[in-house]
Every structure is written in structure tokens, then in C-alpha cells.
Scaffold this motif. Structure first.
Motif, PDB file in Angstrom:
ATOM      1  N   ASP A  88       1.519   9.363  -5.724  1.00  0.00           N
ATOM      2  CA  ASP A  88       1.905  10.709  -5.301  1.00  0.00           C
ATOM      3  C   ASP A  88       2.834  11.359  -6.320  1.00  0.00           C
ATOM      4  O   ASP A  88       2.706  12.559  -6.616  1.00  0.00           O
ATOM      5  CB  ASP A  88       2.582  10.645  -3.924  1.00  0.00           C
ATOM      6  N   ARG A  89       3.734  10.563  -6.885  1.00  0.00           N
ATOM      7  CA  ARG A  89       4.631  11.105  -7.914  1.00  0.00           C
ATOM      8  C   ARG A  89       3.853  11.503  -9.162  1.00  0.00           C
ATOM      9  O   ARG A  89       4.107  12.560  -9.751  1.00  0.00           O
ATOM     10  CB  ARG A  89       5.712  10.071  -8.267  1.00  0.00           C
TER      11      ARG A  89
ATOM     12  N   THR B 260      -6.749   2.628  -3.604  1.00  0.00           N
ATOM     13  CA  THR B 260      -5.673   2.290  -2.668  1.00  0.00           C
ATOM     14  C   THR B 260      -5.937   2.897  -1.298  1.00  0.00           C
ATOM     15  O   THR B 260      -5.713   2.251  -0.264  1.00  0.00           O
ATOM     16  CB  THR B 260      -4.317   2.770  -3.216  1.00  0.00           C
ATOM     17  N   LEU B 261      -6.420   4.131  -1.271  1.00  0.00           N
ATOM     18  CA  LEU B 261      -6.726   4.765   0.014  1.00  0.00           C
ATOM     19  C   LEU B 261      -7.820   4.004   0.761  1.00  0.00           C
ATOM     20  O   LEU B 261      -7.782   3.880   1.984  1.00  0.00           O
ATOM     21  CB  LEU B 261      -7.156   6.219  -0.209  1.00  0.00           C
TER      22      LEU B 261
ATOM     23  N   LEU C 102       0.833  -1.207   0.000  1.00  0.00           N
ATOM     24  CA  LEU C 102       0.000   0.000   0.000  1.00  0.00           C
ATOM     25  C   LEU C 102       0.865   1.254   0.000  1.00  0.00           C
ATOM     26  O   LEU C 102       0.582   2.215  -0.725  1.00  0.00           O
ATOM     27  CB  LEU C 102      -0.925  -0.004   1.221  1.00  0.00           C
ATOM     28  N   LYS C 103       1.920   1.238   0.776  1.00  0.00           N
ATOM     29  CA  LYS C 103       2.843   2.376   0.823  1.00  0.00           C
ATOM     30  C   LYS C 103       3.506   2.595  -0.526  1.00  0.00           C
ATOM     31  O   LYS C 103       3.604   3.733  -1.020  1.00  0.00           O
ATOM     32  CB  LYS C 103       3.903   2.143   1.905  1.00  0.00           C
ATOM     33  N   ASP C 104       3.941   1.518  -1.161  1.00  0.00           N
ATOM     34  CA  ASP C 104       4.578   1.627  -2.473  1.00  0.00           C
ATOM     35  C   ASP C 104       3.596   2.178  -3.506  1.00  0.00           C
ATOM     36  O   ASP C 104       3.955   3.053  -4.315  1.00  0.00           O
ATOM     37  CB  ASP C 104       5.084   0.252  -2.910  1.00  0.00           C
TER      38      ASP C 104
ATOM     39  N   VAL D 137      -2.973  11.615   0.973  1.00  0.00           N
ATOM     40  CA  VAL D 137      -2.064  10.568   0.513  1.00  0.00           C
ATOM     41  C   VAL D 137      -0.809  10.533   1.376  1.00  0.00           C
ATOM     42  O   VAL D 137      -0.362   9.461   1.809  1.00  0.00           O
ATOM     43  CB  VAL D 137      -1.698  10.771  -0.970  1.00  0.00           C
ATOM     44  N   ASN D 138      -0.248  11.687   1.653  1.00  0.00           N
ATOM     45  CA  ASN D 138       0.992  11.720   2.432  1.00  0.00           C
ATOM     46  C   ASN D 138       0.764  11.384   3.903  1.00  0.00           C
ATOM     47  O   ASN D 138       1.657  10.827   4.558  1.00  0.00           O
ATOM     48  CB  ASN D 138       1.673  13.078   2.269  1.00  0.00           C
ATOM     49  N   SER D 139      -0.405  11.689   4.422  1.00  0.00           N
ATOM     50  CA  SER D 139      -0.742  11.265   5.784  1.00  0.00           C
ATOM     51  C   SER D 139      -0.821   9.742   5.847  1.00  0.00           C
ATOM     52  O   SER D 139      -0.356   9.123   6.820  1.00  0.00           O
ATOM     53  CB  SER D 139      -2.078  11.872   6.221  1.00  0.00           C
ATOM     54  N   ALA D 140      -1.401   9.149   4.805  1.00  0.00           N
ATOM     55  CA  ALA D 140      -1.487   7.693   4.742  1.00  0.00           C
ATOM     56  C   ALA D 140      -0.100   7.068   4.596  1.00  0.00           C
ATOM     57  O   ALA D 140       0.209   6.056   5.238  1.00  0.00           O
ATOM     58  CB  ALA D 140      -2.385   7.269   3.584  1.00  0.00           C
ATOM     59  N   ILE D 141       0.750   7.670   3.762  1.00  0.00           N
ATOM     60  CA  ILE D 141       2.118   7.170   3.601  1.00  0.00           C
ATOM     61  C   ILE D 141       2.865   7.235   4.932  1.00  0.00           C
ATOM     62  O   ILE D 141       3.577   6.290   5.307  1.00  0.00           O
ATOM     63  CB  ILE D 141       2.869   7.976   2.518  1.00  0.00           C
ATOM     64  N   ASP D 142       2.701   8.320   5.648  1.00  0.00           N
ATOM     65  CA  ASP D 142       3.355   8.482   6.951  1.00  0.00           C
ATOM     66  C   ASP D 142       2.899   7.393   7.917  1.00  0.00           C
ATOM     67  O   ASP D 142       3.720   6.771   8.613  1.00  0.00           O
ATOM     68  CB  ASP D 142       3.036   9.870   7.507  1.00  0.00           C
TER      69      ASP D 142
END
Length: 257
Positions: A28-29, A54-55, A20-22, A174-179
Motif C-alpha cells: 500500500d505504501r 498477496t490478495l 499478510l497484513k504486513d 487492499v485497505n479493506s483486506a488490511i482492515d
């Protein structure tokens, strides 16, 4: 042997969060890329719809996987769980499957898809269809008074202030989820015991017992005697097939059971 010995569940959770992170880092890119023409814009719209799937999978993981962390991590988990309700709405209507009512509202909302002047312009139609679905998913996330729950107003991505507000919000989510996923994978990895070289024969035997019938259990019992029998049968088969003696001797020395 039990599942706990091989940490199957913990490792499965780790792989879940890692993938999921990948996926989110990839999206995000794409979403952060510069739009220089129709193809870039279409790629961004496609990524927008896909990232919500994905989210929503992140939401499922947050709801299902119990992770022990510091108070700050627990607070992040609660906030993310709440924020991702929007992703669940989007997934259920515009990406996991296309809701029929939403499709009809998208057509009503975006008559330009069917302009006479663009009837042979497939790229234009696809771009506008993607945009119509995205906007309809956003604008149908409303409270009991019919007000959009996140932005407080309808969103039109061709209106620059709306587009900036939405994509900024999406980037933050998205970045909160990545974190969260970064911390989650770290917590899980710390609890996983790496395999030693001495365990390779046992693990190979367990791997060979994998049952891909997802409606049945998979055998996680390890027997040295059973492994010896299987190795003996395999060596006999190799001898019958004319394997060179030095190869057989190498295998016997290499695989000592």
C-alpha cells in the motif's frame, strides 16, 4: 500432549494473517507513492502484480480460517470473499504463473514493446511488458457477454481516467483486506494464551522436536524423563569438552528439571 495444549493451529493462523497484513501495508505504501520517473512507475507496476498474489493468499485465508466475530465482521468477511475473486483470476494468470494465452494477448494488445526505436531500451520494454500483463489480467476478467466484471470496460493504464479508476479500486481493496486482517489478528490473539517463564523448558523441548518433513507429523509429546536424559547427556558432553565447572554449575542451577 496435544496440539490443542500448545495452540499450534491457532498460532499458525495468527502468523498467517499477521504476515499478510504486513505485506499489504508495505504494498500500500509503494502503490501510494508519487511517480516521478520511469523507475517509480516500474516499482508501482511490480507492486501491482505482486499485491494480487498477496490478495489471493488473503482470499485463501478468508476461505479457510473460521473466525467468530460480530455481525459487522461477518458481513465484511462475506464481501471480501466476493471481491477477492478478481485477485484469484489475476494470480492464476499473471503472477502465480504466467498463462501462455494471456502472454500472447498481452503481445497483441501492446505492440509498442517491440518498436524499432525501443529495441535497445530494456527499461522501456520491462515497463511496457509489466503494464501489458496487468492490463491483460484486468481486461480478461469478463462475464459471459465479454464485459469486464469490475469496471465494465477495458482498462488502459496510460489513459489517466482509467488509471485513476483502477488504482483507486485497488487501494480500496487492499485497505479493506488490511482492515479485515487487523480484526482477524485481534480475534486470534485474544484466544492465544501467552507463554509463562515457567513453561520455557517444556516449550524448548517441544521446539527441539520440530519435524521439518512437511509430509510427516511433528512430535508434540513432552516427557520430563526424556528431557532429563537429554540434559544429562548434554552436560556430560560439555564436561568431556572441557567446559569450566562454574559454567556447568550455572547451567544446573538455571535449568532445574
Amino acid at each position: 500432549m496435544t496440539k490443542d495444549k500448545y495452540q499450534i493451529s491457532t498460532k499458525a493462523q495468527y502468523i498467517n494473517l499477521l504476515l499478510l497484513k504486513d505485506d499489504l501495508e508495505y504494498f500500500d505504501r509503494v502503490l501510494s507513492g508519487v511517480i516521478s520517473g520511469p523507475e517509480n512507475w516500474l516499482a508501482k507496476l511490480r507492486a501491482t502484480r505482486s499485491v494480487f498474489l498477496t490478495l489471493n493468499n488473503v482470499k485463501d485465508a478468508v476461505d479457510r480460517i473460521q473466525l467468530r466475530g460480530e455481525d459487522e465482521f461477518i458481513a465484511k468477511t462475506r464481501k471480501l470473499r466476493k471481491d477477492l475473486i478478481f485477485a484469484n483470476h489475476f494470480r492464476n494468470r499473471g503472477i502465480g504463473h504466467l498463462n501462455d494465452t494471456l502472454l500472447k494477448r498481452a503481445v497483441q494488445w501492446s505492440p509498442q514493446i517491440f518498436y524499432e526505436s525501443s529495441k535497445d531500451n530494456l527499461v522501456f520494454q520491462v515497463i511496457e511488458a509489466q503494464r501489458a500483463i496487468i492490463e491483460s489480467c484486468i481486461n480478461s476478467f469478463i462475464d459471459k457477454d465479454g464485459v469486464q466484471k469490475v469496471f465494465g470496460t477495458e482498462i488502459d493504464l496510460m489513459y489517466p481516467p482509467n488509471a485513476k479508476e483502477f488504482f483507486s479500486y485497488l487501494s480500496e481493496m487492499v485497505n479493506s483486506a488490511i482492515d479485515w486482517l487487523s480484526e482477524g489478528t485481534s480475534i486470534l490473539l485474544d484466544s492465544i494464551d501467552p507463554h509463562s517463564d515457567e513453561e520455557i523448558q517444556e516449550l524448548a523441548a517441544i521446539a527441539g522436536q520440530t519435524n521439518f518433513d512437511l509430509n510427516a507429523d511433528s512430535d508434540l509429546e513432552f516427557s520430563v524423563e526424556e528431557m532429563r536424559k537429554k540434559f544429562s547427556y548434554a552436560m556430560e558432553a560439555l564436561e568431556q569438552q572441557g567446559a569450566k565447572p562454574e559454567i556447568l554449575e550455572f547451567l544446573r542451577d538455571r535449568i532445574q528439571i
